[in-house]
Design a protein around this motif. Structure first.
Motif, PDB file in Angstrom:
ATOM      1  N   ALA A 103      -1.946 -13.466  -7.613  1.00 53.06           N
ATOM      2  CA  ALA A 103      -2.948 -12.727  -8.374  1.00 53.06           C
ATOM      3  C   ALA A 103      -4.158 -12.620  -7.448  1.00 53.06           C
ATOM      4  O   ALA A 103      -4.673 -13.629  -6.974  1.00 53.06           O
ATOM      5  N   MET A 104      -4.554 -11.395  -7.156  1.00 50.38           N
ATOM      6  CA  MET A 104      -5.689 -11.168  -6.261  1.00 50.38           C
ATOM      7  C   MET A 104      -6.829 -10.563  -7.065  1.00 50.38           C
ATOM      8  O   MET A 104      -6.690  -9.482  -7.632  1.00 50.38           O
ATOM      9  N   MET A 105      -7.939 -11.281  -7.108  1.00 49.46           N
ATOM     10  CA  MET A 105      -9.122 -10.792  -7.771  1.00 49.46           C
ATOM     11  C   MET A 105     -10.028 -10.167  -6.723  1.00 49.46           C
ATOM     12  O   MET A 105     -10.074 -10.622  -5.579  1.00 49.46           O
ATOM     13  N   GLY A 106     -10.744  -9.116  -7.136  1.00 47.72           N
ATOM     14  CA  GLY A 106     -11.637  -8.475  -6.188  1.00 47.72           C
ATOM     15  C   GLY A 106     -12.513  -7.447  -6.855  1.00 47.72           C
ATOM     16  O   GLY A 106     -12.449  -7.241  -8.074  1.00 47.72           O
ATOM     17  N   ASN A 107     -13.333  -6.815  -6.042  1.00 42.85           N
ATOM     18  CA  ASN A 107     -14.255  -5.788  -6.517  1.00 42.85           C
ATOM     19  C   ASN A 107     -13.738  -4.420  -6.102  1.00 42.85           C
ATOM     20  O   ASN A 107     -13.528  -4.164  -4.917  1.00 42.85           O
ATOM     21  N   LEU A 108     -13.543  -3.560  -7.100  1.00 46.02           N
ATOM     22  CA  LEU A 108     -13.126  -2.179  -6.881  1.00 46.02           C
ATOM     23  C   LEU A 108     -14.353  -1.297  -7.038  1.00 46.02           C
ATOM     24  O   LEU A 108     -15.055  -1.390  -8.053  1.00 46.02           O
ATOM     25  N   THR A 109     -14.615  -0.484  -6.019  1.00 47.96           N
ATOM     26  CA  THR A 109     -15.732   0.459  -6.084  1.00 47.96           C
ATOM     27  C   THR A 109     -15.164   1.868  -6.089  1.00 47.96           C
ATOM     28  O   THR A 109     -14.410   2.252  -5.194  1.00 47.96           O
ATOM     29  N   MET A 110     -15.508   2.594  -7.150  1.00 54.15           N
ATOM     30  CA  MET A 110     -15.020   3.957  -7.324  1.00 54.15           C
ATOM     31  C   MET A 110     -16.120   4.752  -8.011  1.00 54.15           C
ATOM     32  O   MET A 110     -16.734   4.261  -8.974  1.00 54.15           O
ATOM     33  N   PRO A 161     -15.055  -5.782 -11.276  1.00 53.77           N
ATOM     34  CA  PRO A 161     -13.995  -6.719 -10.892  1.00 53.77           C
ATOM     35  C   PRO A 161     -12.646  -6.270 -11.445  1.00 53.77           C
ATOM     36  O   PRO A 161     -12.578  -5.754 -12.572  1.00 53.77           O
ATOM     37  N   VAL A 162     -11.611  -6.436 -10.647  1.00 56.47           N
ATOM     38  CA  VAL A 162     -10.241  -6.128 -11.076  1.00 56.47           C
ATOM     39  C   VAL A 162      -9.316  -7.230 -10.566  1.00 56.47           C
ATOM     40  O   VAL A 162      -9.650  -7.944  -9.619  1.00 56.47           O
ATOM     41  N   THR A 163      -8.167  -7.354 -11.212  1.00 58.51           N
ATOM     42  CA  THR A 163      -7.129  -8.276 -10.757  1.00 58.51           C
ATOM     43  C   THR A 163      -5.871  -7.476 -10.464  1.00 58.51           C
ATOM     44  O   THR A 163      -5.446  -6.658 -11.287  1.00 58.51           O
ATOM     45  N   LEU A 164      -5.299  -7.706  -9.306  1.00 59.74           N
ATOM     46  CA  LEU A 164      -4.063  -7.049  -8.899  1.00 59.74           C
ATOM     47  C   LEU A 164      -2.945  -8.080  -8.825  1.00 59.74           C
ATOM     48  O   LEU A 164      -3.149  -9.186  -8.315  1.00 59.74           O
ATOM     49  N   ALA A 165      -1.785  -7.719  -9.316  1.00 57.50           N
ATOM     50  CA  ALA A 165      -0.579  -8.530  -9.130  1.00 57.50           C
ATOM     51  C   ALA A 165       0.020  -8.104  -7.795  1.00 57.50           C
ATOM     52  O   ALA A 165       0.332  -6.926  -7.604  1.00 57.50           O
ATOM     53  N   VAL A 166       0.171  -9.052  -6.880  1.00 58.40           N
ATOM     54  CA  VAL A 166       0.592  -8.747  -5.512  1.00 58.40           C
ATOM     55  C   VAL A 166       1.896  -9.467  -5.200  1.00 58.40           C
ATOM     56  O   VAL A 166       2.054 -10.651  -5.506  1.00 58.40           O
ATOM     57  N   THR A 167       2.828  -8.737  -4.593  1.00 61.33           N
ATOM     58  CA  THR A 167       4.081  -9.311  -4.121  1.00 61.33           C
ATOM     59  C   THR A 167       4.208  -9.013  -2.629  1.00 61.33           C
ATOM     60  O   THR A 167       4.002  -7.870  -2.214  1.00 61.33           O
ATOM     61  N   LEU A 168       4.551 -10.038  -1.851  1.00 66.10           N
ATOM     62  CA  LEU A 168       4.721  -9.894  -0.399  1.00 66.10           C
ATOM     63  C   LEU A 168       6.164 -10.145  -0.002  1.00 66.10           C
ATOM     64  O   LEU A 168       6.792 -11.073  -0.509  1.00 66.10           O
ATOM     65  N   SER A 169       6.650  -9.338   0.913  1.00 62.16           N
ATOM     66  CA  SER A 169       7.977  -9.588   1.474  1.00 62.16           C
ATOM     67  C   SER A 169       7.850 -10.672   2.535  1.00 62.16           C
ATOM     68  O   SER A 169       6.757 -10.929   3.040  1.00 62.16           O
ATOM     69  N   PRO A 170       8.979 -11.278   2.906  1.00 64.28           N
ATOM     70  CA  PRO A 170       8.935 -12.164   4.071  1.00 64.28           C
ATOM     71  C   PRO A 170       8.644 -11.314   5.319  1.00 64.28           C
ATOM     72  O   PRO A 170       8.891 -10.107   5.321  1.00 64.28           O
ATOM     73  N   PRO A 171       8.134 -11.925   6.384  1.00 66.88           N
ATOM     74  CA  PRO A 171       7.910 -11.177   7.625  1.00 66.88           C
ATOM     75  C   PRO A 171       9.241 -10.621   8.169  1.00 66.88           C
ATOM     76  O   PRO A 171      10.287 -11.239   8.009  1.00 66.88           O
ATOM     77  N   PHE A 172       9.185  -9.440   8.773  1.00 62.77           N
ATOM     78  CA  PHE A 172      10.372  -8.875   9.409  1.00 62.77           C
ATOM     79  C   PHE A 172       9.953  -8.199  10.709  1.00 62.77           C
ATOM     80  O   PHE A 172       8.825  -7.740  10.840  1.00 62.77           O
ATOM     81  N   ASN A 173      10.873  -8.184  11.673  1.00 63.12           N
ATOM     82  CA  ASN A 173      10.616  -7.536  12.957  1.00 63.12           C
ATOM     83  C   ASN A 173      11.014  -6.078  12.870  1.00 63.12           C
ATOM     84  O   ASN A 173      12.116  -5.745  12.422  1.00 63.12           O
ATOM     85  N   HIS A 174      10.091  -5.203  13.306  1.00 61.47           N
ATOM     86  CA  HIS A 174      10.361  -3.770  13.290  1.00 61.47           C
ATOM     87  C   HIS A 174       9.483  -3.096  14.337  1.00 61.47           C
ATOM     88  O   HIS A 174       8.292  -3.373  14.427  1.00 61.47           O
TER      89      HIS A 174
END
Length: 175
Positions: free
Chosen positions: A93-100, A106-119
């Protein structure tokens, strides 16, 4: 660093009874991820509002006008993280400030990360982030004349960011 060629920010909003989807192309930004100490994790992103597209030129021009984003006055949307917490093996869960539109909330984003990969000779990670905002909280208050609030253009905007991150080497620490 975010790879703008392989990243985008999408949104979905009700239009009467259907969902209208749109996209901003080539966002830019950085993510510094410290999985051992999340307090050191930082994310910053910028979207060029002039890249908005919904597939309908007339609607896109209206969204860029002073009725909505007012691109001439407010050309960018920015996000700056303030804190991160782990919510699963690869999710946060990433909290932060959205400016628009000149307004920061303040907003909260649900974040998913992949494992690192070589490309392509480097290390990359995929990131997906989702959240929602009320457009009126950011001053996007236009309503279709005579229809009433939220009837034609919905207030709740679903946000989805798909990004590919490219690991940057740490700068050398002195001479």
């Amino acid at each position: 660093m975010l790879d703008p060629e392989n990243s985008s920010a999408q949104f979905s909003c009700k239009h009467v009874f259907t969902n209208v989807r749109g996209m901003f192309h080539k966002p830019s930004g950085t993510l510094t991820l410290d999985e051992g100490n999340l307090a050191n994790t930082r994310a910053n992103a910028t979207i060029d509002v002039s890249t908005i597209t919904t597939g309908v030129e007339e609607r896109d021009a209206h969204l860029k006008s002073p009725d909505f984003f007012d691109v001439a006055k407010f050309p960018g949307i920015t996000f700056a993280s303030t804190s991160v917490s782990k919510s699963g093996a690869t999710s946060y869960a990433m909290m932060g400030n959205l400016t628009m539109h000149g307004i920061t909330k303040p907003v909260t984003l649900a974040v998913t990360l992949s494992p690192p990969f070589n490309h392509a000779g480097g290390i990359r990670r995929a990131v997906e982030a989702t959240g929602a905002v009320n457009r009126k909280d950011f001053g996007l208050r236009w309503e279709f004349p005579g229809e009433g609030a939220g009837v034609v253009v919905g207030d709740n905007i679903e946000i989805s960011i798909d990004a590919e991150l490219v690991l940057q080497p740490e700068p050398s620490k002195g001479s």
